[in-house]
Scaffold this motif. Structure first.
Motif, PDB file in Angstrom:
ATOM      1  N   UNK A  39       0.945  -0.641  -0.260  1.00 61.75           N
ATOM      2  CA  UNK A  39       0.239  -0.121  -0.472  1.00 61.75           C
ATOM      3  C   UNK A  39       1.282   1.274  -0.095  1.00 61.75           C
ATOM      4  N   UNK A  40       0.228   2.415  -0.149  1.00 62.86           N
ATOM      5  CA  UNK A  40       1.048   3.292  -0.833  1.00 62.86           C
ATOM      6  C   UNK A  40       1.750   3.558   0.544  1.00 62.86           C
ATOM      7  N   UNK A  41       1.678   4.101   1.726  1.00 67.04           N
ATOM      8  CA  UNK A  41       1.913   4.081   3.117  1.00 67.04           C
ATOM      9  C   UNK A  41       2.673   3.218   3.801  1.00 67.04           C
ATOM     10  N   UNK A  42       2.734   1.333   3.068  1.00 68.60           N
ATOM     11  CA  UNK A  42       3.380   1.236   3.468  1.00 68.60           C
ATOM     12  C   UNK A  42       4.943   1.415   2.814  1.00 68.60           C
ATOM     13  N   UNK A  43       4.539   1.444   1.424  1.00 71.29           N
ATOM     14  CA  UNK A  43       5.455   2.018   0.594  1.00 71.29           C
ATOM     15  C   UNK A  43       6.396   3.444   1.242  1.00 71.29           C
ATOM     16  N   UNK A  44       5.657   4.244   1.681  1.00 72.95           N
ATOM     17  CA  UNK A  44       6.270   5.687   2.199  1.00 72.95           C
ATOM     18  C   UNK A  44       7.271   5.106   3.581  1.00 72.95           C
ATOM     19  N   UNK A  45       6.748   4.039   4.870  1.00 72.70           N
ATOM     20  CA  UNK A  45       7.651   4.133   5.446  1.00 72.70           C
ATOM     21  C   UNK A  45       8.969   2.612   5.664  1.00 72.70           C
ATOM     22  N   UNK A  46       8.494   1.357   3.937  1.00 67.06           N
ATOM     23  CA  UNK A  46       9.411   0.914   3.777  1.00 67.06           C
ATOM     24  C   UNK A  46      10.789   1.990   3.124  1.00 67.06           C
ATOM     25  N   UNK A  47      10.709   2.872   3.021  1.00 67.55           N
ATOM     26  CA  UNK A  47      11.680   4.213   1.941  1.00 67.55           C
ATOM     27  C   UNK A  47      12.309   4.773   3.242  1.00 67.55           C
ATOM     28  N   UNK A  48      11.457   5.177   4.041  1.00 65.77           N
ATOM     29  CA  UNK A  48      12.164   5.423   5.190  1.00 65.77           C
ATOM     30  C   UNK A  48      12.849   4.770   5.647  1.00 65.77           C
ATOM     31  N   UNK A  49      12.733   3.702   5.779  1.00 66.73           N
ATOM     32  CA  UNK A  49      13.631   2.595   6.707  1.00 66.73           C
ATOM     33  C   UNK A  49      14.823   1.451   5.727  1.00 66.73           C
ATOM     34  N   UNK A  50      14.876   1.958   4.652  1.00 62.95           N
ATOM     35  CA  UNK A  50      16.114   1.818   3.912  1.00 62.95           C
ATOM     36  C   UNK A  50      17.511   1.976   5.480  1.00 62.95           C
ATOM     37  N   UNK A  51      17.721   0.495   5.310  1.00 60.87           N
ATOM     38  CA  UNK A  51      19.522   0.632   5.755  1.00 60.87           C
ATOM     39  C   UNK A  51      20.532   2.238   5.427  1.00 60.87           C
ATOM     40  N   UNK A  52      20.471   3.092   5.521  1.00 62.84           N
ATOM     41  CA  UNK A  52      21.013   4.148   5.756  1.00 62.84           C
ATOM     42  C   UNK A  52      22.568   4.091   6.343  1.00 62.84           C
ATOM     43  N   UNK A  53      23.717   4.105   5.747  1.00 64.31           N
ATOM     44  CA  UNK A  53      24.996   4.292   6.947  1.00 64.31           C
ATOM     45  C   UNK A  53      25.208   6.040   7.177  1.00 64.31           C
ATOM     46  N   UNK A  54      24.759   6.340   8.426  1.00 68.39           N
ATOM     47  CA  UNK A  54      24.401   7.549   8.521  1.00 68.39           C
ATOM     48  C   UNK A  54      25.874   8.649   8.839  1.00 68.39           C
ATOM     49  N   UNK A  55      27.071   7.955   9.357  1.00 65.83           N
ATOM     50  CA  UNK A  55      27.967   8.520   9.555  1.00 65.83           C
ATOM     51  C   UNK A  55      28.588   8.934   8.503  1.00 65.83           C
ATOM     52  N   UNK A  56      28.451   8.387   7.313  1.00 64.66           N
ATOM     53  CA  UNK A  56      29.175   8.227   5.897  1.00 64.66           C
ATOM     54  C   UNK A  56      28.782   9.669   4.921  1.00 64.66           C
ATOM     55  N   UNK A  57      27.001  10.139   5.250  1.00 65.13           N
ATOM     56  CA  UNK A  57      26.624  11.067   4.243  1.00 65.13           C
ATOM     57  C   UNK A  57      25.415  10.898   3.994  1.00 65.13           C
ATOM     58  N   UNK A  58      24.378  11.647   2.762  1.00 65.86           N
ATOM     59  CA  UNK A  58      24.654  11.531   1.432  1.00 65.86           C
ATOM     60  C   UNK A  58      25.786  11.698   0.594  1.00 65.86           C
ATOM     61  N   UNK A  59      25.644  10.699   0.018  1.00 61.33           N
ATOM     62  CA  UNK A  59      26.362  11.510  -1.220  1.00 61.33           C
ATOM     63  C   UNK A  59      26.331  12.219  -2.090  1.00 61.33           C
ATOM     64  N   UNK A  60      24.910  12.842  -2.619  1.00 61.86           N
ATOM     65  CA  UNK A  60      24.199  13.209  -2.614  1.00 61.86           C
ATOM     66  C   UNK A  60      24.244  14.778  -2.014  1.00 61.86           C
TER      67      UNK A  60
END
Lengths: 192, 192
Positions: free
Chosen positions: A73-94
């Motif tokens: 569902x759309x809300x599930x997709x929003x939450x799933x994309x928010x929850x993607x593993x992101x290495x915070x201390x490396x920072x977003x390369x963009x």
């Protein structure tokens, strides 16, 4: 790998390790193990190298935000994309590029970054609009505003993680955003 | 202004215009209009200048987040602090430092940034806890998580504004966050 690809990858690494100003064509050649002849055969200089390096990184990130248009569902997709593993201390390369003074004043480089954000924000917006249509979010939600809020939580999460040298603030910021979406979800369909 | 203050101010300006790596003690002296004798009388070098410049900026920001502890109900204070006018395209002068590769690897500089964020996050947390106690936010809200979410919206808003060279994405991110807080508010006190 071709010497062109080696140079692009070396430039990408140095952009995130040292920043644009502190990276010289000589550094890139040394990191890539490629000589001057080959370097200037492929690239006119640092600016062109950065255009190529940034474009390659952005392809990866654009592929990732396609998750917003996957299964569920759309809300599930929003939450799933928010929850993607992101290495915070490396920072977003963009995102980090927007804080590099030499990148922001280079019209071509900053346009590449702006386009990448536009693609991602359009995907957020469409998914939020679908969640409203499905009564998963309140009817009065503004998709353009909320798209920027959620993208900002991710980008700001990187800033907080880098300030502390710790992944935890990034994960906390995401959990808090999901909690707010759940609360908004609880009010949806009960507004009349 | 004393020559010490002139040097600190020049360093602060150059840190945000050019970044740490691209700023030399010679640049700082030229911007401040101060000679080498005076410079090395006050500061041992670039690192010490940056410590002083960053500390001065952080005092300003810490004064600003005191708004979270001012007049009004806790939820009103959260929304008021979110809505403070922030020039998005200039970027947060503290947050940007976390994206400067030379700052992040300098233990003393990054500690100054981390402490500034800790002070601000404690104020967010206390105000969120007060909003929960006042039934302005749902009882299941985690103050530590939501504090990081809201701080991230502001920091990420700067990133989006700088990517587009435009204030609008920052303002949109803030409006979206306030909308989510209002939705969460609507569910508070109705959880049992």
């Amino acid at each position: 790998m071709s010497s062109r690809d080696q140079l692009t990858e070396a430039m990408a690494e140095l952009l995130w390790e040292r920043g644009y100003a502190a990276t010289s064509p000589r550094d890139v050649m040394a990191r890539a193990g490629v000589g001057q002849g080959s370097m200037y055969h492929h690239f006119s200089g640092k600016h062109e190298l950065a255009v190529e390096a940034l474009s390659a990184v952005i392809e990866d990130l654009t592929r990732e935000s396609a998750l917003l248009e996957g299964e569920g569902s759309p809300l599930e997709r929003l939450k799933r994309y928010l929850s993607v593993a992101r290495p915070g201390t490396r920072g977003c390369r963009v995102g980090r590029m927007t804080q590099d003074p030499q990148v922001v004043t280079d019209a071509e480089l900053i346009a590449i970054v702006a386009n990448a954000f536009d693609t991602m924000l359009s995907r957020w917006e469409r998914t939020i609009a679908a969640a409203i249509a499905a009564e998963e979010l309140p009817a009065k939600t503004d998709p353009a505003d909320l798209a920027r809020t959620l993208a900002a939580v991710i980008q700001g999460g990187y800033v907080l993680a880098r300030a502390k040298g710790d992944q935890a603030p990034m994960d906390a910021a995401i959990r808090g955003a999901i909690g707010l979406l759940d609360a908004a979800h609880a009010t949806a369909g009960h507004e009349h």
